[in-house]
Design a protein around this motif. Structure first.
Motif, short mmCIF file in Angstrom:
data_model
loop_
_atom_site.label_atom_id
_atom_site.label_comp_id
_atom_site.label_asym_id
_atom_site.label_seq_id
_atom_site.Cartn_x
_atom_site.Cartn_y
_atom_site.Cartn_z
N LEU A 79 34.92 37.54 36.06
CA LEU A 79 35.50 37.94 34.78
C LEU A 79 36.95 37.48 34.67
O LEU A 79 37.42 37.12 33.58
CB LEU A 79 35.43 39.46 34.63
CG LEU A 79 34.05 40.06 34.33
CD1 LEU A 79 34.10 41.57 34.43
CD2 LEU A 79 33.58 39.64 32.95
N GLY A 80 37.66 37.50 35.79
CA GLY A 80 39.07 37.09 35.78
C GLY A 80 39.26 35.60 35.66
O GLY A 80 40.40 35.13 35.48
N LYS A 81 38.15 34.82 35.75
CA LYS A 81 38.25 33.35 35.69
C LYS A 81 37.47 32.78 34.51
O LYS A 81 37.05 31.62 34.53
CB LYS A 81 37.75 32.74 36.99
CG LYS A 81 38.57 33.12 38.21
CD LYS A 81 38.01 32.48 39.48
CE LYS A 81 38.87 32.86 40.69
NZ LYS A 81 38.34 32.27 41.95
N LEU A 82 37.23 33.59 33.48
CA LEU A 82 36.50 33.12 32.31
C LEU A 82 37.26 31.96 31.64
O LEU A 82 38.50 32.00 31.54
CB LEU A 82 36.33 34.25 31.30
CG LEU A 82 35.39 35.39 31.73
CD1 LEU A 82 35.44 36.53 30.71
CD2 LEU A 82 33.97 34.89 31.90
N PRO A 83 36.55 30.93 31.21
CA PRO A 83 37.25 29.74 30.64
C PRO A 83 38.01 30.05 29.36
O PRO A 83 38.92 29.29 28.99
CB PRO A 83 36.08 28.77 30.39
CG PRO A 83 34.86 29.62 30.32
CD PRO A 83 35.10 30.76 31.25
N ARG A 88 41.28 40.56 40.21
CA ARG A 88 40.12 41.45 40.20
C ARG A 88 40.55 42.86 39.81
O ARG A 88 39.84 43.54 39.07
CB ARG A 88 39.46 41.47 41.59
CG ARG A 88 38.85 40.14 42.00
CD ARG A 88 38.32 40.18 43.43
NE ARG A 88 37.13 41.03 43.50
CZ ARG A 88 37.12 42.25 44.02
NH1 ARG A 88 38.25 42.80 44.46
NH2 ARG A 88 36.01 42.96 44.06
N GLU A 89 41.67 43.30 40.30
CA GLU A 89 42.14 44.64 40.01
C GLU A 89 42.46 44.81 38.53
O GLU A 89 42.15 45.84 37.92
CB GLU A 89 43.39 44.96 40.85
CG GLU A 89 43.98 46.34 40.63
CD GLU A 89 43.01 47.47 40.93
OE1 GLU A 89 43.18 48.56 40.36
OE2 GLU A 89 42.06 47.26 41.73
N ARG A 90 43.03 43.78 37.94
CA ARG A 90 43.34 43.84 36.51
C ARG A 90 42.06 43.91 35.68
O ARG A 90 41.97 44.68 34.72
CB ARG A 90 44.17 42.61 36.11
CG ARG A 90 44.50 42.53 34.63
CD ARG A 90 45.26 43.73 34.16
NE ARG A 90 45.53 43.66 32.73
CZ ARG A 90 45.66 44.71 31.94
NH1 ARG A 90 45.54 45.95 32.44
NH2 ARG A 90 45.93 44.57 30.65
N ALA A 91 41.05 43.13 36.06
CA ALA A 91 39.77 43.16 35.34
C ALA A 91 39.13 44.53 35.47
O ALA A 91 38.57 45.06 34.49
CB ALA A 91 38.84 42.08 35.90
N THR A 112 42.16 41.24 27.23
CA THR A 112 41.38 42.48 27.29
C THR A 112 40.10 42.35 26.49
O THR A 112 39.02 42.70 26.97
CB THR A 112 42.22 43.66 26.76
OG1 THR A 112 43.35 43.86 27.61
CG2 THR A 112 41.38 44.93 26.71
N ARG A 113 40.20 41.85 25.26
CA ARG A 113 39.02 41.74 24.41
C ARG A 113 38.02 40.74 24.98
O ARG A 113 36.81 40.98 24.95
CB ARG A 113 39.44 41.32 23.00
CG ARG A 113 40.40 42.30 22.36
CD ARG A 113 40.73 41.88 20.95
NE ARG A 113 41.80 42.70 20.39
CZ ARG A 113 42.18 42.65 19.12
NH1 ARG A 113 41.59 41.82 18.28
NH2 ARG A 113 43.16 43.42 18.69
N ILE A 114 38.48 39.62 25.48
CA ILE A 114 37.59 38.58 26.03
C ILE A 114 36.80 39.13 27.22
O ILE A 114 35.58 38.96 27.31
CB ILE A 114 38.40 37.34 26.44
CG1 ILE A 114 38.95 36.63 25.19
CG2 ILE A 114 37.53 36.38 27.26
CD1 ILE A 114 39.94 35.53 25.49
#
Length: 590
Positions: free
Chosen positions: A48-52, A60-63, A26-28
């Motif tokens: 956003l869902g694939k940030l390293p 996508r829905e979670r992001a 969440t924070r990232i």
């Protein structure tokens, strides 16, 4: 203060979720989303869902849920607690939530600046102004900042519209298409009408109001020029020419291209810029007057001061290039189109007039030219022929005082049509007759008589003929400098050779007598390469090299200077094409 923004939002996210059982994911995602820079386009939910930094990918829905929860629930909850603490005079709460106070103050300045701006306006303009006073720097992404402002209850009576990779701020009731696509389309039409370019001030000329989109008048007058300039500059094929006084679209050069093609089709040598640009202006003027509408007056006024802009535009689009200071030749884009050029009736009748001027041997007055063209040019074309010519020009103060001249100020002597006042003109006529006589004599001689001497005389006279034809007959008559038609370099006459395109021994009697086409001037180096099939001229007029032949370092260096160069020997003449085809197939072995 932009560093403060980054620190504020980062510390705020950490503090809000410090005591909650919230994952690092969440924070990232929140930190990455709310601290992205304006130089980047908005991060998608999928990105956003694939940030390293994430331990595992999220959907996508979670992001989306993470961002929505922070903006709609967690941040407003923090604000309510702050307000209760402030109402109760709780200094501890104020101190703990100072990051929230700082962020609120910052967002009030940002949204206040946006509200006060004349809209539409490019977001970067607003951001640059805030940066100048030290409020922020480019580490704040305005659409995201406005999203945060809504969480603070700061209403936004404006909206963001993305266009060509830029963000534009509009009033809430302004139509995005009217503020973007409609204006660009209008600028494009005006640009095409003018020949490919136009000035921004001209675009807003009051005389064009009847044909301009209604939205133009809806833009605040003091920001109108600035906004339309930014909008047009966002187009991928936009050019700023003449120090930014004009704009241009590279894809809208058809009109100027059509004007220049016949000029460089019929003139194979360099032309002075003060001849080429006025020719373009004459043709454009004719178009404005022929298709008179509300734009005519504004365009004609602008055309008077557009010389530098037109020249710059032609350079930047590849229609022209400089051959020497103050001289122009066809540029790479125009050269590639010359091989397929087919003149229309207007150009054909101009050629009739041009030939009459050349054959006059000197500038010809309007009355005399009219007599020469009587019965040769239909009435419908005479207005263009006399008033708006592009293949020649006129000087003088009125019809009786006007004199017409070729763009290269060069004339041709042909029998009794020219005044035999110049010994060079007489010499050309003599050489032409003498070569014809020599060819007849050579055809009648057998191998045991003086054939070699007469053949050498024919070659010598052909060389002199080509040198005189290349020189301006009225200027620099005594010049001993000529140019090679392959490499284009200037050489003393003694270095230049009359090179038969089709070997003389393979020519028919008629071909040997075609002295205007069968041979061309070449320097000794190019002549040797041409004669032995190392180089040739393609049907499009460009020099080609034979890399199947023996190669040396020096030869490769020479090839670099001539390969792809336009040789103006091929000018559309069918005989020349046939001679060069023979060379291509039998000597160059193309």
């Amino acid at each position: 203060m932009s560093k403060a923004y980054q620190e504020i939002i980062t510390e705020l996210i950490d503090r809000v979720y410090l005591k909650k059982r919230t994952s690092d994911t969440t924070r990232i995602i929140l930190k990455k989303y709310f601290t992205q820079k304006s130089s980047r386009r908005k991060l998608t939910l999928e990105m956003l869902g694939k940030l390293p930094d994430l331990e595992r990918e999220v959907s996508r829905e979670r992001a989306r849920q993470i961002i929505s929860r922070f903006v709609d629930n967690d941040l407003p909850t923090e604000l309510r607690r702050l307000e209760r603490g402030l109402a109760a005079g709780d200094d501890v709460t104020l101190n703990e939530k100072s990051d929230l106070v700082q962020l609120k103050d910052l967002l009030e300045i940002v949204t206040g600046k946006i509200r006060a701006a004349n809209k539409p306006v490019f977001a970067k303009r607003v951001q640059d102004e805030l940066m100048m006073v030290g409020v922020i720097d480019d580490n704040i992404y305005l659409p995201i900042a406005v999203q945060l402002a809504r969480s603070f209850g700061m209403g936004a009576d404006f909206k963001f519209q993305e266009f060509n990779g830029h963000h534009i701020i509009l009033e809430s009731d302004q139509a995005p298409a009217a503020a973007t696509k409609d204006l660009v389309q209008y600028a494009s039409k005006i640009s095409t009408y003018f020949g490919g370019l136009f000035s921004l001030k001209g675009l807003l000329d009051s005389s064009l109001s009847k044909v301009a989109p209604e939205f133009v008048s809806a833009i605040a007058e003091d920001s109108r020029l600035e906004y339309i300039s930014d909008l047009i500059a966002s187009e991928h094929d936009y050019l700023a020419v003449s120090s930014g006084h004009f704009y241009a679209f590279t894809s809208r050069d058809e009109r100027v291209s059509r004007i220049l093609k016949p000029i460089f089709f019929y003139y194979q040598n360099s032309l002075r810029v003060e001849r080429v640009i006025p020719a373009i202006k004459r043709a454009l003027t004719h178009n404005f007057r022929r298709n008179a509408d509300e734009r005519q007056h504004a365009c004609l006024e602008l055309l008077d001061s557009a010389d530098d802009a037109i020249d710059d535009y032609c350079f930047r689009t590849g229609l022209l290039q400089e051959s020497a200071p103050g001289y122009r030749i066809a540029g790479p884009k125009l050269t590639s189109e010359l091989s397929t050029f087919e003149p229309g009736d207007t150009i054909k009748y101009q050629v009739v007039a041009l030939n009459s001027i050349r054959l006059n041997g000197s500038p010809i007055d309007s009355m005399s030219l009219g007599r020469e063209l009587r019965g040769k040019v239909p009435e419908a074309y005479k207005s263009f022929i006399f008033t708006y010519p592009t293949l020649y020009y006129k000087e003088g103060g009125g019809r009786r005082n006007d004199h017409y001249k070729p763009l290269d100020d060069s004339y041709i002597y042909d029998g009794d049509l020219a005044s035999p006042s110049s010994p060079n003109l007489e010499r050309i006529a003599y050489i032409k007759r003498k070569i014809t006589d020599l060819i007849v004599e050579l055809d009648s001689l057998d191998l045991q008589t003086g054939i070699l001497g007469k053949a050498r005389m024919e070659q010598t006279m052909l060389r002199e003929y080509l040198l005189l034809r290349q020189s301006s007959l009225l200027e620099n008559c005594e010049s001993a400098i000529g140019s090679c038609e392959i490499c284009g370099k200037a050489w003393p006459h003694s270095i230049l050779i009359a090179a038969h395109v089709k070997p003389r021994a393979k020519c028919t009697h008629e071909e040997r007598g075609d002295i205007d086409n069968i041979a061309m001037l070449q320097c000794v180096t190019c002549d040797s390469l041409f004669e032995n099939g190392f180089i040739t001229i393609q049907s499009n007029g460009l020099v080609a090299v034979n890399r199947d032949k023996i190669m040396t370092k020096d030869l490769a260096q020479l090839y670099n200077s001539i390969e792809g160069r336009r040789a103006y020997y091929l000018n559309g003449n069918k005989s020349r094409l046939l001679y060069m085809q023979y060379h291509w197939e039998n000597i160059f072995n193309g």
